[in-house]
Enzyme design. Structure first.
Site, PDB file in Angstrom:
ATOM      1  N   LYS A   1      28.284  63.021  67.378  1.00 22.43           N
ATOM      2  CA  LYS A   1      29.553  63.224  68.098  1.00 22.43           C
ATOM      3  C   LYS A   1      29.520  64.448  69.003  1.00 22.43           C
ATOM      4  CE  LYS A   1      32.616  60.221  65.680  1.00 22.43           C
ATOM      5  NZ  LYS A   1      33.709  59.994  64.749  1.00 22.43           N
TER       6      LYS A   1
ATOM      7  N   ARG B   1      29.235  57.227  57.878  1.00 25.14           N
ATOM      8  CA  ARG B   1      29.072  56.267  58.985  1.00 25.14           C
ATOM      9  C   ARG B   1      28.120  56.889  60.000  1.00 25.14           C
ATOM     10  NH1 ARG B   1      31.214  55.452  63.975  1.00 25.14           N
ATOM     11  NH2 ARG B   1      31.582  53.307  64.619  1.00 25.14           N
TER      12      ARG B   1
HETATM   13  C1  7PJ Z   1      34.591  56.636  63.598  1.00 27.30           C
HETATM   14  C2  7PJ Z   1      34.882  55.296  63.396  1.00 27.30           C
HETATM   15  C3  7PJ Z   1      34.781  57.557  62.520  1.00 27.30           C
HETATM   16  C4  7PJ Z   1      35.512  55.679  61.203  1.00 27.30           C
HETATM   17  C5  7PJ Z   1      34.197  55.603  65.430  1.00 27.30           C
HETATM   18  C6  7PJ Z   1      31.857  57.228  67.462  1.00 27.30           C
HETATM   19  C7  7PJ Z   1      33.236  56.805  67.788  1.00 27.30           C
HETATM   20  N1  7PJ Z   1      35.337  54.817  62.214  1.00 27.30           N
HETATM   21  N2  7PJ Z   1      34.634  54.658  64.563  1.00 27.30           N
HETATM   22  N3  7PJ Z   1      35.245  57.009  61.357  1.00 27.30           N
HETATM   23  N4  7PJ Z   1      34.142  56.802  64.860  1.00 27.30           N
HETATM   24  N5  7PJ Z   1      35.964  55.246  60.027  1.00 27.30           N
HETATM   25  O1  7PJ Z   1      31.165  56.677  66.598  1.00 27.30           O
HETATM   26  O2  7PJ Z   1      31.417  58.210  68.125  1.00 27.30           O
HETATM   27  O3  7PJ Z   1      34.568  58.761  62.607  1.00 27.30           O
HETATM   28  S1  7PJ Z   1      33.760  55.243  67.079  1.00 27.30           S
END
Ligand code: 7PJ
Length: 272
Positions: A220, A254
């Site tokens: 990120k 994740r």
């Molecule tokens: C997240 C997500 C996160 C959850 C994205 C990226 C943006 N779902 N979907 N948590 N981020 N639960 O991956 O940079 O931090 S999309």
């Protein structure tokens, strides 16, 4: 998927969720079959590297991203879910804010719903309650279009904790079992660098909520700001942050870099 959550609660084990973006900017042009094939191949390689969940998303939620229609999102995710389900019994997560997409994904074989909007859309709680699927409720401030403009908090950790507890309460009232709920502070979603670092430092506060905590810090922009590194050069920073979150009680991660994160978390678990 339910057994992963039970293990986390009973034994304190951890699980990595591999990220599978099926947005056009994530895949080169070509026929749908090729894209679907490539997506499934990537999912299977993340499973081989240690992922226990694959999170499939068809709408970019990055800052400034434009929303997509239900039809577009369905066309992107449903074929991939069906194809992956045919080839693997790995837990599949649908990353969507739309109840119609959640329902179609579940019908196609998805096992859980990951919603960056914490099931606040009309009908989202109902879909998940009826299907009985686990859900991940994430905090964000504002919408992806505007969220990074000027985020404001008095006490970011406390406000995120209260939001997540209220989101969980709303889900439970709507018929989702408490043991199917995960919560996520939403790194980068309406947060400054300072806010993100406070949340990472305060992960232990969030882990006092009665739900497993999932963190998504992978590659990120907080690491871009902190280190001046481009997105493909943030792996070490991302894994380090996952380790910190683990030490503070987070158990679901994740990530893009599955093998590296699993190595780090195995070391953490061996001494905890
Ligand atoms: C997240 C997500 C996160 C959850 C994205 C990226 C943006 N779902 N979907 N948590 N981020 N639960 O991956 O940079 O931090 S999309």
């Amino acid at each position: 998927m339910l057994s992963i959550l039970e293990d986390i609660k009973r034994t304190g084990s951890w699980a990595v969720m591999g990220i599978l973006n099926v947005t056009p900017d994530s895949f080169s042009d070509g026929g749908r079959y090729d894209r679907c094939d490539a997506a499934v191949e990537h999912a299977l390689s993340m499973q081989a590297a240690g992922a226990r969940i694959i999170d499939i998303g068809g709408e970019s939620t990055r800052p400034g991203a434009e929303p997509v229609t239900v039809q577009h999102e369905l066309k992107r995710v449903v074929p991939v879910i069906e194809a992956l389900r045919r080839q693997s019994d790995i837990a599949i997560s649908i990353d969507s804010m739309k109840p119609e997409v959640m329902q179609a994904a579940i019908d196609a074989g998805a096992d859980m719903v990951n919603d960056v909007n914490a099931l606040q859309a009309q009908g989202a709680v109902e879909v998940c309650a009826r299907a009985g699927v686990p859900v991940c409720l994430m905090h964000k401030q504002g919408t992806p279009q505007t969220m990074q403009d000027d985020p404001q908090y008095r006490d970011v950790v406390e406000e995120v904790a209260v939001f997540l507890q209220q989101a969980a309460d709303r889900c439970i009232e709507g018929g989702i079992a408490a043991d199917r709920i995960m919560v996520d502070p939403g790194f980068g979603f309406g947060k400054t660098l300072e806010n993100n670092l406070s949340l990472l430092k305060g992960t232990d506060r969030l882990c006092r909520l009665p739900y497993p905590v999932l963190v998504g810090v992978s590659r990120k922009s907080m690491f871009g700001m902190l280190l001046g590194r481009e997105v493909d050069d943030r792996m070490v920073a991302s894994v380090t942050a996952a380790v910190i979150a683990y030490q503070k009680g987070a158990r679901l991660f994740r990530v893009h870099d599955v093998a590296e994160t699993c190595d780090a978390l195995k070391v953490c678990a061996a001494v905890s």
